[in-house]
Design a protein around this motif. Sequence first.
Motif, PDB file in Angstrom:
ATOM      1  N   GLU A  56     -16.330 -25.560  -9.810  1.00  0.00           N
ATOM      2  CA  GLU A  56     -15.971 -26.309 -11.014  1.00  0.00           C
ATOM      3  C   GLU A  56     -16.129 -27.809 -10.792  1.00  0.00           C
ATOM      4  N   PRO A  57     -16.865 -28.510 -11.664  1.00  0.00           N
ATOM      5  CA  PRO A  57     -16.970 -29.967 -11.535  1.00  0.00           C
ATOM      6  C   PRO A  57     -15.581 -30.622 -11.572  1.00  0.00           C
ATOM      7  N   ALA A  58     -15.384 -31.612 -10.703  1.00  0.00           N
ATOM      8  CA  ALA A  58     -14.075 -32.247 -10.539  1.00  0.00           C
ATOM      9  C   ALA A  58     -13.936 -33.507 -11.382  1.00  0.00           C
ATOM     10  N   GLY A  59     -14.586 -33.557 -12.524  1.00  0.00           N
ATOM     11  CA  GLY A  59     -14.612 -34.778 -13.315  1.00  0.00           C
ATOM     12  C   GLY A  59     -13.386 -35.091 -14.138  1.00  0.00           C
ATOM     13  N   HIS A  60     -12.523 -34.127 -14.382  1.00  0.00           N
ATOM     14  CA  HIS A  60     -11.339 -34.393 -15.202  1.00  0.00           C
ATOM     15  C   HIS A  60     -10.448 -35.408 -14.488  1.00  0.00           C
ATOM     16  N   PRO A  61      -9.877 -36.381 -15.211  1.00  0.00           N
ATOM     17  CA  PRO A  61      -9.083 -37.443 -14.577  1.00  0.00           C
ATOM     18  C   PRO A  61      -7.891 -36.936 -13.753  1.00  0.00           C
ATOM     19  N   ALA A  62      -7.339 -35.784 -14.075  1.00  0.00           N
ATOM     20  CA  ALA A  62      -6.187 -35.263 -13.334  1.00  0.00           C
ATOM     21  C   ALA A  62      -6.583 -34.646 -11.996  1.00  0.00           C
ATOM     22  N   VAL A  63      -7.843 -34.278 -11.857  1.00  0.00           N
ATOM     23  CA  VAL A  63      -8.280 -33.550 -10.662  1.00  0.00           C
ATOM     24  C   VAL A  63      -8.246 -34.426  -9.413  1.00  0.00           C
ATOM     25  N   GLY A  64      -8.753 -35.652  -9.489  1.00  0.00           N
ATOM     26  CA  GLY A  64      -8.818 -36.530  -8.317  1.00  0.00           C
ATOM     27  C   GLY A  64      -7.467 -36.757  -7.664  1.00  0.00           C
ATOM     28  N   PRO A  65      -6.459 -37.228  -8.404  1.00  0.00           N
ATOM     29  CA  PRO A  65      -5.144 -37.437  -7.791  1.00  0.00           C
ATOM     30  C   PRO A  65      -4.531 -36.148  -7.237  1.00  0.00           C
ATOM     31  N   PHE A  66      -4.722 -35.037  -7.948  1.00  0.00           N
ATOM     32  CA  PHE A  66      -4.195 -33.745  -7.500  1.00  0.00           C
ATOM     33  C   PHE A  66      -4.814 -33.348  -6.160  1.00  0.00           C
ATOM     34  N   ARG A  67      -6.141 -33.407  -6.069  1.00  0.00           N
ATOM     35  CA  ARG A  67      -6.816 -33.003  -4.824  1.00  0.00           C
ATOM     36  C   ARG A  67      -6.496 -33.967  -3.684  1.00  0.00           C
ATOM     37  N   ARG A  68      -6.459 -35.269  -3.960  1.00  0.00           N
ATOM     38  CA  ARG A  68      -6.123 -36.235  -2.898  1.00  0.00           C
ATOM     39  C   ARG A  68      -4.728 -35.968  -2.346  1.00  0.00           C
ATOM     40  N   ALA A  69      -3.782 -35.646  -3.223  1.00  0.00           N
ATOM     41  CA  ALA A  69      -2.412 -35.357  -2.779  1.00  0.00           C
ATOM     42  C   ALA A  69      -2.385 -34.118  -1.885  1.00  0.00           C
ATOM     43  N   LEU A  70      -3.130 -33.090  -2.268  1.00  0.00           N
ATOM     44  CA  LEU A  70      -3.178 -31.888  -1.430  1.00  0.00           C
ATOM     45  C   LEU A  70      -3.785 -32.194  -0.067  1.00  0.00           C
ATOM     46  N   VAL A  71      -4.922 -32.878  -0.053  1.00  0.00           N
ATOM     47  CA  VAL A  71      -5.592 -33.211   1.210  1.00  0.00           C
ATOM     48  C   VAL A  71      -4.700 -34.110   2.060  1.00  0.00           C
ATOM     49  N   ASP A  72      -4.095 -35.129   1.452  1.00  0.00           N
ATOM     50  CA  ASP A  72      -3.216 -36.039   2.201  1.00  0.00           C
ATOM     51  C   ASP A  72      -2.057 -35.298   2.862  1.00  0.00           C
ATOM     52  N   ASP A  73      -1.576 -34.258   2.204  1.00  0.00           N
ATOM     53  CA  ASP A  73      -0.465 -33.467   2.748  1.00  0.00           C
ATOM     54  C   ASP A  73      -0.936 -32.288   3.590  1.00  0.00           C
ATOM     55  N   GLY A  74      -2.270 -32.124   3.721  1.00  0.00           N
ATOM     56  CA  GLY A  74      -2.808 -31.035   4.539  1.00  0.00           C
ATOM     57  C   GLY A  74      -2.680 -29.663   3.915  1.00  0.00           C
ATOM     58  N   ILE A  75      -2.592 -29.616   2.593  1.00  0.00           N
ATOM     59  CA  ILE A  75      -2.381 -28.344   1.890  1.00  0.00           C
ATOM     60  C   ILE A  75      -3.721 -27.784   1.409  1.00  0.00           C
ATOM     61  N   PRO A  76      -4.054 -26.562   1.804  1.00  0.00           N
ATOM     62  CA  PRO A  76      -5.293 -25.946   1.324  1.00  0.00           C
ATOM     63  C   PRO A  76      -5.229 -25.674  -0.181  1.00  0.00           C
ATOM     64  N   PHE A  77      -6.370 -25.834  -0.844  1.00  0.00           N
ATOM     65  CA  PHE A  77      -6.467 -25.550  -2.276  1.00  0.00           C
ATOM     66  C   PHE A  77      -6.448 -24.053  -2.538  1.00  0.00           C
ATOM     67  N   THR A  78      -7.082 -23.280  -1.637  1.00  0.00           N
ATOM     68  CA  THR A  78      -7.117 -21.831  -1.777  1.00  0.00           C
ATOM     69  C   THR A  78      -7.319 -21.210  -0.406  1.00  0.00           C
ATOM     70  N   SER A  79      -7.333 -19.889  -0.355  1.00  0.00           N
ATOM     71  CA  SER A  79      -7.459 -19.173   0.914  1.00  0.00           C
ATOM     72  C   SER A  79      -8.477 -18.044   0.766  1.00  0.00           C
ATOM     73  N   PHE A  80      -9.297 -17.874   1.806  1.00  0.00           N
ATOM     74  CA  PHE A  80     -10.280 -16.790   1.844  1.00  0.00           C
ATOM     75  C   PHE A  80      -9.937 -15.853   2.995  1.00  0.00           C
ATOM     76  N   ALA A  81     -10.045 -14.571   2.756  1.00  0.00           N
ATOM     77  CA  ALA A  81      -9.796 -13.562   3.788  1.00  0.00           C
ATOM     78  C   ALA A  81     -11.037 -13.398   4.662  1.00  0.00           C
ATOM     79  N   VAL A  82     -10.821 -13.310   5.953  1.00  0.00           N
ATOM     80  CA  VAL A  82     -11.882 -13.020   6.917  1.00  0.00           C
ATOM     81  C   VAL A  82     -11.378 -11.926   7.845  1.00  0.00           C
ATOM     82  N   ASP A  83     -12.294 -11.248   8.518  1.00  0.00           N
ATOM     83  CA  ASP A  83     -11.892 -10.178   9.432  1.00  0.00           C
ATOM     84  C   ASP A  83     -11.223 -10.728  10.686  1.00  0.00           C
ATOM     85  N   ASP A  84     -11.722 -11.856  11.185  1.00  0.00           N
ATOM     86  CA  ASP A  84     -11.239 -12.414  12.443  1.00  0.00           C
ATOM     87  C   ASP A  84     -11.310 -13.940  12.357  1.00  0.00           C
ATOM     88  N   VAL A  85     -10.164 -14.589  12.207  1.00  0.00           N
ATOM     89  CA  VAL A  85     -10.138 -16.047  12.042  1.00  0.00           C
ATOM     90  C   VAL A  85     -10.762 -16.748  13.241  1.00  0.00           C
TER      91      VAL A  85
END
Length: 128
Positions: A56-85
């Motif tokens: 999804e394009p990140a152009g909406h004005p709310a997206v930038g601050p939201f993503r920066r806050a997650l990254v700054d706090d080290g919080i993943p946006f989502t999670s993917f399952a793998v067989d062996d991390v």
Amino acid sequence: MRINLASVFVDDQDRALTFYTEVLGFTKKTEVPLGEHRWLTVVSPADPDGVELVLEPAGHPAVGPFRRALVDDGIPFTSFAVDDVRAEFDRLRSLGVVFTQQPLEMGGVTTAVLDDTCGNLIQIASTS
């Protein structure tokens, strides 16, 4: 009820498509031009008719601050399952992927967190 689509906001759809397909190993499912952007989805090759991930394009004005806050706090946006991390961590690191969290065991789950090069932290997880 079931999940059909999930989204991840990306800075650049071309770069995201390359990373999510050539590095993470997803397969492009849908690409529909929509002016400046596209409806662009990828799927797991193990489940091509399963849940689609919208790049999804990140152009909406709310997206930038939201993503920066997650990254700054080290919080993943989502999670993917793998067989062996640990194996996936080694494979991805050999491809130059940057991890913000090395493999970590927490009970019966092992996780690691990577930078998707498109503005997000993504967790990979496997169960014991």
